[in-house]
Each structure stands twice: as C-alpha cells, then as structure tokens.
Motif scaffolding. Structure first.
Motif, short mmCIF file in Angstrom:
data_model
loop_
_atom_site.label_atom_id
_atom_site.label_comp_id
_atom_site.label_asym_id
_atom_site.label_seq_id
_atom_site.Cartn_x
_atom_site.Cartn_y
_atom_site.Cartn_z
N ALA A 2 -30.51 -42.07 4.79
CA ALA A 2 -29.31 -41.43 4.73
C ALA A 2 -29.24 -40.25 3.83
O ALA A 2 -28.55 -39.09 4.02
N ALA A 3 -29.83 -40.29 2.49
CA ALA A 3 -29.85 -39.29 1.63
C ALA A 3 -30.69 -38.06 2.15
O ALA A 3 -30.35 -36.81 2.03
N THR A 4 -31.87 -38.39 2.77
CA THR A 4 -32.75 -37.41 3.42
C THR A 4 -31.94 -36.66 4.49
O THR A 4 -32.16 -35.50 4.53
N LEU A 5 -31.15 -37.43 5.13
CA LEU A 5 -30.43 -36.87 6.42
C LEU A 5 -29.39 -35.62 5.73
O LEU A 5 -29.37 -34.63 6.20
N ALA A 6 -28.66 -36.21 4.77
CA ALA A 6 -27.61 -35.45 4.12
C ALA A 6 -28.03 -34.26 3.41
O ALA A 6 -27.57 -33.12 3.79
N LYS A 7 -29.36 -34.44 2.96
CA LYS A 7 -30.06 -33.24 2.26
C LYS A 7 -30.55 -32.01 3.36
O LYS A 7 -30.17 -30.87 3.37
N GLN A 8 -31.12 -32.57 4.63
CA GLN A 8 -31.37 -31.80 5.65
C GLN A 8 -30.12 -30.86 6.00
O GLN A 8 -29.98 -29.62 6.51
N GLN A 9 -29.22 -31.71 6.32
CA GLN A 9 -27.78 -30.98 6.80
C GLN A 9 -27.40 -30.16 5.84
O GLN A 9 -26.73 -28.95 6.25
N ALA A 10 -27.31 -30.40 4.64
CA ALA A 10 -27.04 -29.37 3.26
C ALA A 10 -27.73 -28.35 3.60
O ALA A 10 -27.26 -27.06 3.50
N ASN A 11 -29.13 -28.22 3.97
CA ASN A 11 -29.78 -27.13 4.07
C ASN A 11 -29.55 -26.32 5.15
O ASN A 11 -29.65 -25.01 5.12
N ARG A 12 -28.81 -26.66 6.11
CA ARG A 12 -28.57 -25.92 7.25
C ARG A 12 -27.48 -25.25 7.26
O ARG A 12 -27.07 -24.21 7.98
N TRP A 13 -26.64 -25.48 6.21
CA TRP A 13 -25.20 -25.03 6.02
C TRP A 13 -25.30 -23.37 5.89
O TRP A 13 -24.38 -22.80 6.57
N PRO A 14 -26.19 -22.66 4.80
CA PRO A 14 -26.10 -21.45 4.86
C PRO A 14 -26.42 -20.63 6.07
O PRO A 14 -25.70 -19.68 6.50
N ALA A 15 -27.31 -21.34 7.00
CA ALA A 15 -27.63 -20.65 8.26
C ALA A 15 -26.36 -20.78 9.47
O ALA A 15 -26.26 -19.90 10.09
N LEU A 16 -25.69 -22.00 9.22
CA LEU A 16 -24.36 -22.25 9.99
C LEU A 16 -23.44 -21.08 9.57
O LEU A 16 -22.83 -20.65 10.55
N LEU A 17 -23.22 -20.95 8.30
CA LEU A 17 -22.54 -19.87 7.92
C LEU A 17 -22.70 -18.51 8.41
O LEU A 17 -21.72 -17.96 8.79
N GLU A 18 -23.91 -18.21 8.16
CA GLU A 18 -24.34 -16.96 8.67
C GLU A 18 -24.01 -16.78 10.41
O GLU A 18 -23.56 -15.62 10.59
N ALA A 19 -24.49 -17.55 10.91
CA ALA A 19 -24.04 -17.63 12.48
C ALA A 19 -22.76 -17.63 12.77
O ALA A 19 -22.20 -16.87 13.81
N ALA A 20 -21.98 -18.21 12.23
CA ALA A 20 -20.68 -18.25 12.56
C ALA A 20 -19.95 -16.73 11.91
O ALA A 20 -19.07 -16.35 12.79
N ALA A 21 -20.37 -16.37 10.78
CA ALA A 21 -19.77 -15.14 10.49
C ALA A 21 -20.31 -14.02 11.49
O ALA A 21 -19.51 -13.08 11.74
N THR A 22 -21.48 -14.03 12.17
CA THR A 22 -21.82 -12.82 12.78
C THR A 22 -21.24 -12.95 14.01
O THR A 22 -20.67 -11.96 14.69
N LEU A 23 -20.95 -14.11 14.60
CA LEU A 23 -20.29 -14.28 15.90
C LEU A 23 -18.71 -14.05 15.66
O LEU A 23 -17.87 -13.32 16.75
N PHE A 24 -18.23 -14.52 14.70
CA PHE A 24 -16.61 -14.23 14.36
C PHE A 24 -16.66 -12.36 14.27
O PHE A 24 -15.64 -11.93 14.93
N ALA A 25 -17.57 -11.93 13.60
CA ALA A 25 -17.43 -10.45 13.39
C ALA A 25 -17.56 -9.76 14.87
O ALA A 25 -17.21 -8.57 15.16
N GLU A 26 -18.67 -10.13 15.55
CA GLU A 26 -18.86 -9.53 16.86
C GLU A 26 -17.95 -9.78 18.11
O GLU A 26 -17.50 -8.71 18.78
N ARG A 27 -17.49 -11.12 18.03
CA ARG A 27 -16.82 -11.59 19.34
C ARG A 27 -15.30 -11.66 18.86
O ARG A 27 -14.45 -11.68 19.79
N GLY A 28 -15.17 -11.94 17.53
CA GLY A 28 -13.81 -12.30 17.37
C GLY A 28 -13.79 -13.83 17.34
O GLY A 28 -14.27 -14.50 17.73
N TYR A 29 -12.75 -14.34 16.32
CA TYR A 29 -12.56 -15.81 16.08
C TYR A 29 -11.91 -16.35 17.55
O TYR A 29 -12.92 -17.29 17.79
#
Length: 202
Positions: A2-29
């Motif tokens: 469980a700890a390993t999975l949580a760490k993997q998920q946390a590591n994905r957060w910056p990429a998820l934020l970047e993807a969301a920012a890019t799409l919100f900026a280009e397409r709109g919310y």
C-alpha cells in the motif's frame, strides 16, 4: 504494498497537474473532462480520482499551483528592493514575466474567472485574493495622494496586466519598455530607475 502504491500515485501528481493546466488553458474548464486529463497524463480516471474527488477540486489545485508560482516570482524580485516605488515596479515586472512565459498555469489564472465556475468560485477567489494582497501592500506603501483610490488602482493595474498576453508579442530583449509604460500610466515614477541594472526575463 500500500505504501509503495501511495508513493507511485504521489509521484504522478505533478504530471497530472500539468496535464490539467494545459487542457484547461487550451480548451477551457467546461470543455475538459476528467477522462481527458487522465488520457493526457497517461493514467486511468481512477488514478486521477486518487488525488482529487472532483473536476472542480482539480481546477482549484491548478489555480493554487499557478498562484504559488507567480507569488514566488513576485516575492523574489520585490525582495531585491527597499524603496516602495521600486518594489512596486518589480512586482509589475515579475507579474508580466509570469503571465507571458506561456505557462499553462498562468494562462488558466487569466482565462478561468471565478464566476465562470460557480461551484468553485469561493476557493478560486481566495487564491486570487492571496496574490492580490501583495499588490494591496505595495500600493499602500507608495503614499499616493488621498484623492487617488488604491483599490481602483489595483483593479485597473491587474486587469491591464492580465490582458497583456492578448496583444503583446515579446521582441528580443527585456520587458523594460512595457514596464515603464505601466508605471507611467499610473503616475508613479520610481526614483533611481535609470541607474538600476535591468533584469532580463527568464
């Protein structure tokens, strides 16, 4: 496990934020779905929901990151100065550099207004206010004549600054000329400006 999975998920957060920012900026919310963001980040929607419960929470997270980035840059430049007028000038310079660097996070802050997303309006306004507080303090320190309105000055200034990406095309060199114009429009002439070394945008 469980700890390993949580760490993997946390590591994905910056990429998820970047993807969301890019799409919100280009397409709109409103035109962007959670599935769109997950697909852009190369994860499942479930992986995204591990971090945020709703799309509006994701928008607030993007807004918060965008404000954090601008705040850090403004504070870094303002802290180089002690004279109130020069601190004000540095804040304008840093704000322009932040919104003109093509960052998706900055574009979301400019494009998505709190009233556009009623369910997240209060949280988005709180993030904007957190940033605008800096300009309130900087303007208050200028010692403007009593007939001037610090509130109107702040609103006019930030509105004009945020509209700059619509028309401005950065030439080679620094942003000094446009910063000079913004300062002049509001009747503030920082002493010592001519002898200060000019910063080049990052």
């Amino acid at each position: 496990m469980a700890a390993t999975l949580a760490k993997q998920q946390a590591n994905r957060w910056p990429a998820l934020l970047e993807a969301a920012a890019t799409l919100f900026a280009e397409r709109g919310y409103h035109a962007t779905t959670i599935r769109d963001v997950a697909e852009a980040a190369g994860v499942t929607p479930g992986a995204l929901y591990f971090h945020v419960p709703t799309k509006q929470a994701l928008l607030v997270a993007v807004y918060t990151e965008g404000v954090d980035r601008i705040v850090r840059h403004v504070d870094a430049l303002v802290d180089q100065e002690t004279e109130p007028a020069l601190r004000f000038r540095r804040a304008i310079e840093a704000h322009l550099e932040s919104i003109l660097d093509a960052s998706a996070f900055a574009r979301v802050i400019v494009r998505v207004l709190p009233d556009d997303v009623a369910e997240a309006a209060a949280e988005l306004r709180a993030q904007r206010d957190r940033y605008e507080t800096r300009f309130r303090s900087l303007i208050a320190a200028l010692g403007l004549p009593s007939r001037r309105s610090p509130t109107l000055l702040r609103m006019l200034l930030l509105g004009a600054l945020n509209a700059t990406p619509i028309w401005y095309r950065r030439p080679s060199g620094s942003l000094d000329a446009i910063v000079d114009e913004f300062v002049a429009v509001f009747g503030i002439a920082p002493s010592g400006t001519e002898t200060k070394p000019r910063r080049r945008p990052k």
